[in-house]
Design an enzyme around this catalytic site. Sequence first.
Site, short mmCIF file in Angstrom:
data_model
loop_
_atom_site.label_atom_id
_atom_site.label_comp_id
_atom_site.label_asym_id
_atom_site.label_seq_id
_atom_site.Cartn_x
_atom_site.Cartn_y
_atom_site.Cartn_z
N HIS A 16 -59.18 -49.52 -47.52
CA HIS A 16 -58.80 -48.15 -48.04
C HIS A 16 -57.36 -48.40 -48.41
O HIS A 16 -56.91 -49.50 -48.13
CB HIS A 16 -58.36 -46.55 -47.42
CG HIS A 16 -57.49 -46.55 -46.02
ND1 HIS A 16 -57.30 -45.57 -45.23
CD2 HIS A 16 -57.54 -47.77 -44.99
CE1 HIS A 16 -57.31 -45.71 -43.90
NE2 HIS A 16 -56.72 -47.54 -44.32
N CYS A 25 -49.11 -49.76 -45.01
CA CYS A 25 -50.79 -49.00 -45.79
C CYS A 25 -51.00 -48.23 -47.09
O CYS A 25 -51.84 -48.16 -47.55
CB CYS A 25 -51.38 -47.75 -44.86
SG CYS A 25 -51.01 -48.77 -43.00
N HIS A 29 -55.56 -52.45 -47.87
CA HIS A 29 -56.46 -52.58 -46.52
C HIS A 29 -57.80 -52.05 -45.53
O HIS A 29 -58.41 -51.88 -46.47
CB HIS A 29 -55.73 -53.15 -45.21
CG HIS A 29 -54.91 -52.04 -44.84
ND1 HIS A 29 -54.36 -50.68 -45.97
CD2 HIS A 29 -55.58 -50.73 -44.10
CE1 HIS A 29 -54.76 -49.22 -44.71
NE2 HIS A 29 -54.77 -49.32 -44.03
N HIS A 31 -60.17 -51.72 -41.59
CA HIS A 31 -60.05 -51.21 -40.23
C HIS A 31 -61.90 -51.52 -40.03
O HIS A 31 -62.79 -51.50 -40.99
CB HIS A 31 -60.12 -50.02 -40.29
CG HIS A 31 -58.32 -49.77 -40.53
ND1 HIS A 31 -57.61 -49.96 -39.78
CD2 HIS A 31 -58.13 -48.87 -41.64
CE1 HIS A 31 -56.12 -49.46 -40.63
NE2 HIS A 31 -56.90 -48.90 -40.71
N HIS A 75 -68.30 -50.89 -45.37
CA HIS A 75 -68.11 -52.12 -46.76
C HIS A 75 -67.60 -51.87 -47.98
O HIS A 75 -67.97 -52.10 -48.99
CB HIS A 75 -69.50 -53.36 -46.78
CG HIS A 75 -68.75 -54.33 -45.50
ND1 HIS A 75 -70.19 -53.94 -43.87
CD2 HIS A 75 -68.50 -55.78 -45.70
CE1 HIS A 75 -69.05 -55.07 -43.32
NE2 HIS A 75 -68.61 -55.78 -44.29
N GLU A 136 -59.18 -46.59 -35.48
CA GLU A 136 -59.00 -47.35 -37.09
C GLU A 136 -58.64 -48.91 -36.45
O GLU A 136 -58.57 -49.67 -36.67
CB GLU A 136 -58.11 -46.67 -38.03
CG GLU A 136 -56.88 -46.55 -37.75
CD GLU A 136 -56.21 -46.33 -39.19
OE1 GLU A 136 -56.78 -45.39 -40.01
OE2 GLU A 136 -55.31 -46.77 -39.16
#
Length: 150
Positions: A16, A25, A29, A31, A75, A136
Amino acid sequence: MSTIRITKQFNFETGHALYGYDGKCKNVHGHSYKLSVTVSGKPIKDNTNVKFGMVIDFGDLKKIVNEEIVDIFDHATVFNKNTPHVELAKELQARDHHVILVDYQPTSEMMVIDFAEKIKNRLPENIKLYSIKLQETDSSFAEWFASENK
């Protein structure tokens, strides 16, 4: 009979980016999310029922959460469709990437609200969603509790 809570845990990988954020952020990137779903209800009393003694079959809960969340978000890359990130999303989709466009900033806090609604809508009438925890990172998570969201 007593009300019992049961919890099932799930894992999925999602990318996201947070549009307008003033830190790292803001970049795309990902998680390795850990999702814990807790439901409550009374164990089935009918000893002729194949699910006798269960609140809900863990397999049934797994099916709901996989269909509503894990299979969709795993994914994938999530963007807020109401931001200029929609252009990046279109580019990724054109390159055959799995992109999800949502109506919210894809923070853990907002994702857990979305997930709670999706799960609540699929649970049998006698089973209540008690809480959801979306982790996360090893040290960061968001939680949703039914008792605080009536």
